[in-house]
Design an enzyme around this catalytic site. Structure first.
Site, PDB file in Angstrom:
ATOM      1  N   ARG A 224     -36.918 -94.388  29.358  1.00  0.00           N
ATOM      2  CA  ARG A 224     -36.420 -94.537  27.993  1.00  0.00           C
ATOM      3  C   ARG A 224     -36.700 -95.960  27.511  1.00  0.00           C
ATOM      4  NH1 ARG A 224     -36.505 -89.799  27.737  1.00  0.00           N
ATOM      5  NH2 ARG A 224     -34.803 -88.355  27.303  1.00  0.00           N
ATOM      6  N   HIS A 272     -44.706 -91.107  24.070  1.00  0.00           N
ATOM      7  CA  HIS A 272     -43.663 -90.294  24.745  1.00  0.00           C
ATOM      8  C   HIS A 272     -44.251 -88.932  25.138  1.00  0.00           C
ATOM      9  CE1 HIS A 272     -39.057 -89.640  25.121  1.00  0.00           C
ATOM     10  NE2 HIS A 272     -39.701 -88.853  25.963  1.00  0.00           N
TER      11      HIS A 272
HETATM   12  P1  NDP Z   1     -32.366 -87.260  37.767  1.00  0.00           P
HETATM   13  O1  NDP Z   1     -30.998 -87.211  37.219  1.00  0.00           O
HETATM   14  O2  NDP Z   1     -32.845 -86.135  38.625  1.00  0.00           O
HETATM   15  O3  NDP Z   1     -32.558 -88.597  38.623  1.00  0.00           O
HETATM   16  C1  NDP Z   1     -31.977 -89.807  38.274  1.00  0.00           C
HETATM   17  C2  NDP Z   1     -32.216 -90.815  39.389  1.00  0.00           C
HETATM   18  O4  NDP Z   1     -31.810 -92.104  38.938  1.00  0.00           O
HETATM   19  C3  NDP Z   1     -31.409 -90.512  40.659  1.00  0.00           C
HETATM   20  O5  NDP Z   1     -32.167 -90.841  41.797  1.00  0.00           O
HETATM   21  C4  NDP Z   1     -30.218 -91.475  40.526  1.00  0.00           C
HETATM   22  O6  NDP Z   1     -29.657 -91.887  41.768  1.00  0.00           O
HETATM   23  C5  NDP Z   1     -30.886 -92.657  39.873  1.00  0.00           C
HETATM   24  N1  NDP Z   1     -29.898 -93.495  39.185  1.00  0.00           N
HETATM   25  C6  NDP Z   1     -29.089 -93.161  38.155  1.00  0.00           C
HETATM   26  N2  NDP Z   1     -28.300 -94.192  37.817  1.00  0.00           N
HETATM   27  C7  NDP Z   1     -28.629 -95.203  38.646  1.00  0.00           C
HETATM   28  C8  NDP Z   1     -28.162 -96.528  38.805  1.00  0.00           C
HETATM   29  N3  NDP Z   1     -27.195 -97.050  38.027  1.00  0.00           N
HETATM   30  N4  NDP Z   1     -28.713 -97.299  39.772  1.00  0.00           N
HETATM   31  C9  NDP Z   1     -29.679 -96.790  40.575  1.00  0.00           C
HETATM   32  N5  NDP Z   1     -30.171 -95.534  40.479  1.00  0.00           N
HETATM   33  C10 NDP Z   1     -29.646 -94.760  39.525  1.00  0.00           C
HETATM   34  O7  NDP Z   1     -33.348 -87.455  36.510  1.00  0.00           O
HETATM   35  P2  NDP Z   1     -34.860 -86.955  36.342  1.00  0.00           P
HETATM   36  O8  NDP Z   1     -35.660 -87.446  37.491  1.00  0.00           O
HETATM   37  O9  NDP Z   1     -34.905 -85.521  36.019  1.00  0.00           O
HETATM   38  O10 NDP Z   1     -35.260 -87.744  34.986  1.00  0.00           O
HETATM   39  C11 NDP Z   1     -35.213 -89.150  34.923  1.00  0.00           C
HETATM   40  C12 NDP Z   1     -35.426 -89.625  33.486  1.00  0.00           C
HETATM   41  O11 NDP Z   1     -36.781 -89.471  33.091  1.00  0.00           O
HETATM   42  C13 NDP Z   1     -34.671 -88.827  32.409  1.00  0.00           C
HETATM   43  O12 NDP Z   1     -33.315 -89.222  32.347  1.00  0.00           O
HETATM   44  C14 NDP Z   1     -35.437 -89.184  31.156  1.00  0.00           C
HETATM   45  O13 NDP Z   1     -34.874 -90.334  30.551  1.00  0.00           O
HETATM   46  C15 NDP Z   1     -36.831 -89.529  31.674  1.00  0.00           C
HETATM   47  N6  NDP Z   1     -37.829 -88.572  31.197  1.00  0.00           N
HETATM   48  C16 NDP Z   1     -38.889 -89.014  30.447  1.00  0.00           C
HETATM   49  C17 NDP Z   1     -39.857 -88.152  30.015  1.00  0.00           C
HETATM   50  C18 NDP Z   1     -41.041 -88.626  29.256  1.00  0.00           C
HETATM   51  O14 NDP Z   1     -41.842 -87.812  28.774  1.00  0.00           O
HETATM   52  N7  NDP Z   1     -41.244 -89.917  29.120  1.00  0.00           N
HETATM   53  C19 NDP Z   1     -39.790 -86.725  30.318  1.00  0.00           C
HETATM   54  C20 NDP Z   1     -38.666 -86.354  31.134  1.00  0.00           C
HETATM   55  C21 NDP Z   1     -37.719 -87.263  31.544  1.00  0.00           C
HETATM   56  P3  NDP Z   1     -28.940 -90.842  42.766  1.00  0.00           P
HETATM   57  O15 NDP Z   1     -30.091 -90.058  43.368  1.00  0.00           O
HETATM   58  O16 NDP Z   1     -28.275 -91.689  43.766  1.00  0.00           O
HETATM   59  O17 NDP Z   1     -28.048 -90.008  41.911  1.00  0.00           O
HETATM   60  C1  OXD Z   2     -36.936 -85.609  28.501  1.00  0.00           C
HETATM   61  C2  OXD Z   2     -37.939 -86.192  27.641  1.00  0.00           C
HETATM   62  O1  OXD Z   2     -35.921 -86.254  28.761  1.00  0.00           O
HETATM   63  O2  OXD Z   2     -38.775 -85.452  27.108  1.00  0.00           O
HETATM   64  O3  OXD Z   2     -37.142 -84.474  28.967  1.00  0.00           O
HETATM   65  O4  OXD Z   2     -37.998 -87.412  27.473  1.00  0.00           O
END
Ligand code: NDP
Ligand code: OXD
Length: 309
Positions: A224, A272
């Site tokens: 993000r 994006h």
């Molecule tokens: P998940 O919820 O599966 O994974 C989140 C990860 O981040 C977990 O490993 C979690 O740790 C870690 N995390 C969360 N908070 C913290 C913190 N404070 N400190 C350290 N680690 C932290 O999310 P996804 O993998 O499905 O997606 C990740 C992000 O990708 C989405 O939230 C979105 O913003 C972005 N995205 C972007 C897209 C694009 O086109 N650019 C498309 C899709 C998603 P733990 O394993 O310990 O819980």
């Molecule tokens: C998502 C994105 O969060 O598209 O899936 O960014």
């Protein structure tokens, strides 16, 4: 299955194919596009809905987000009894892995410099670099980050991963929690951000943290825009500590025409698009989860409102 109503409220999305797909997958459902004053629904399928939607639909049992990131949703006042369910992979993990791997390889193999040379007719060689000098750090090892980290290991880059809780991924050195963030950053030269946007992670890509990367660091932000302090990135590129960045997400999208990122040659931009929501995969996942909900089965991908992801 009891009859139920699905309300569809997704910004920047053509509703018709979604409605048709949801109806085909859940023939007993009545699926309609939300309009102000619409009848009460049981379930919502949303992307960046307005607050008015929830104010008018306080009875909802479940809210399905057609993206992986729920940051826009979690800023709203939601019906307290409703579970929020996000997309898990649904075809995005492989897209993210291919996007990030190509970016790391493009950077490591000097492919941007070769492309520049080709444009002006130069046949030039750059010295091969050592993979061991390009440790890649992946922030966030969830559904997408874990897939990316493992894909990078296939190209034999040293890979570090940072998450809230410790992880155990083959070939990925695990760092976790605030206490290990500095060590994780100091062990990485290329940084890939795949964290969810929460109060804890907003502005995490700031001068102090990015300065800890190894010299000539490179940033790939695919999570993000609000993770990144934009002026800090520009300052670190101008000082030479960072060699550049690939950015897919921005604080303001579309990126305004006068934004300095457009004019910085060391920054590559995409709109994006690193992992797009795939309609058919997403409908299949959401329909499967609505079915599980109706059968009172456990559901994966429920967002924890306290953690914010
Ligand atoms: P998940 O919820 O599966 O994974 C989140 C990860 O981040 C977990 O490993 C979690 O740790 C870690 N995390 C969360 N908070 C913290 C913190 N404070 N400190 C350290 N680690 C932290 O999310 P996804 O993998 O499905 O997606 C990740 C992000 O990708 C989405 O939230 C979105 O913003 C972005 N995205 C972007 C897209 C694009 O086109 N650019 C498309 C899709 C998603 P733990 O394993 O310990 O819980
Ligand atoms: C998502 C994105 O969060 O598209 O899936 O960014």
């Amino acid at each position: 299955m009891t009859p139920f109503q699905i309300s569809f409220c997704c910004a920047n999305t053509d509703p018709e194919p979604w409605l048709a797909g949801l109806h085909a997958a859940l023939p007993q459902a009545q699926v309609s596009v939300w309009q102000p004053g619409a009848p009460a629904a049981d379930v919502a399928v949303v992307w960046q809905p307005p607050q008015q939607f929830f104010d008018e639909q306080p009875q909802l049992n479940a809210i399905f987000n057609i993206g992986a990131g729920v940051d826009a949703l979690m800023k709203l006042r939601l019906p307290p009894q409703a579970v929020v369910v996000r997309l898990e992979d649904a075809g995005m993990a492989v897209q993210m892995a291919e996007y990030v791997c190509q970016a790391v390889i493009r950077h490591f193999r000097d492919l941007n410099a070769y492309a520049d040379d080709a444009r002006v007719g130069h046949w030039t060689y750059y010295k091969p670099r050592q993979r061991s000098d390009f440790p890649v750090g992946v922030m966030g090892l969830g559904v997408l980050g874990a897939r990316v980290a493992q894909a990078l290991t296939h190209f034999e880059f040293p890979v570090n991963g940072w998450s809230r809780t410790p992880s155990a991924l083959d070939g990925v050195r695990s760092f976790s929690g605030a206490a290990q963030l500095d060590d994780f950053l100091a062990s990485s030269r290329v940084l890939v951000n795949l964290l969810p946007l929460t109060p804890d992670t907003t502005n995490i890509l700031n001068r102090a943290h990015l300065s800890r990367l190894q010299p000539s660091g490179y940033l790939i932000n695919v999570a993000r825009g609000a993770h990144l302090v934009e002026d800090d990135l520009l300052a670190l590129i101008h000082s030479g500590h960072l060699s550049g960045a690939l950015l897919d997400v921005f604080r303001t999208e579309p990126l305004p025409a006068d934004h300095p990122f457009w004019r910085e040659p060391k920054i590559t931009l995409t709109p994006h698009t690193s992992a797009r929501t795939l309609r058919e995969d997403s409908i299949a996942q959401i329909a499967g989860k609505i079915g599980a909900l109706l059968r009172s089965e456990a559901l994966a991908g429920i967002v924890d409102p306290v953690r914010g992801y």
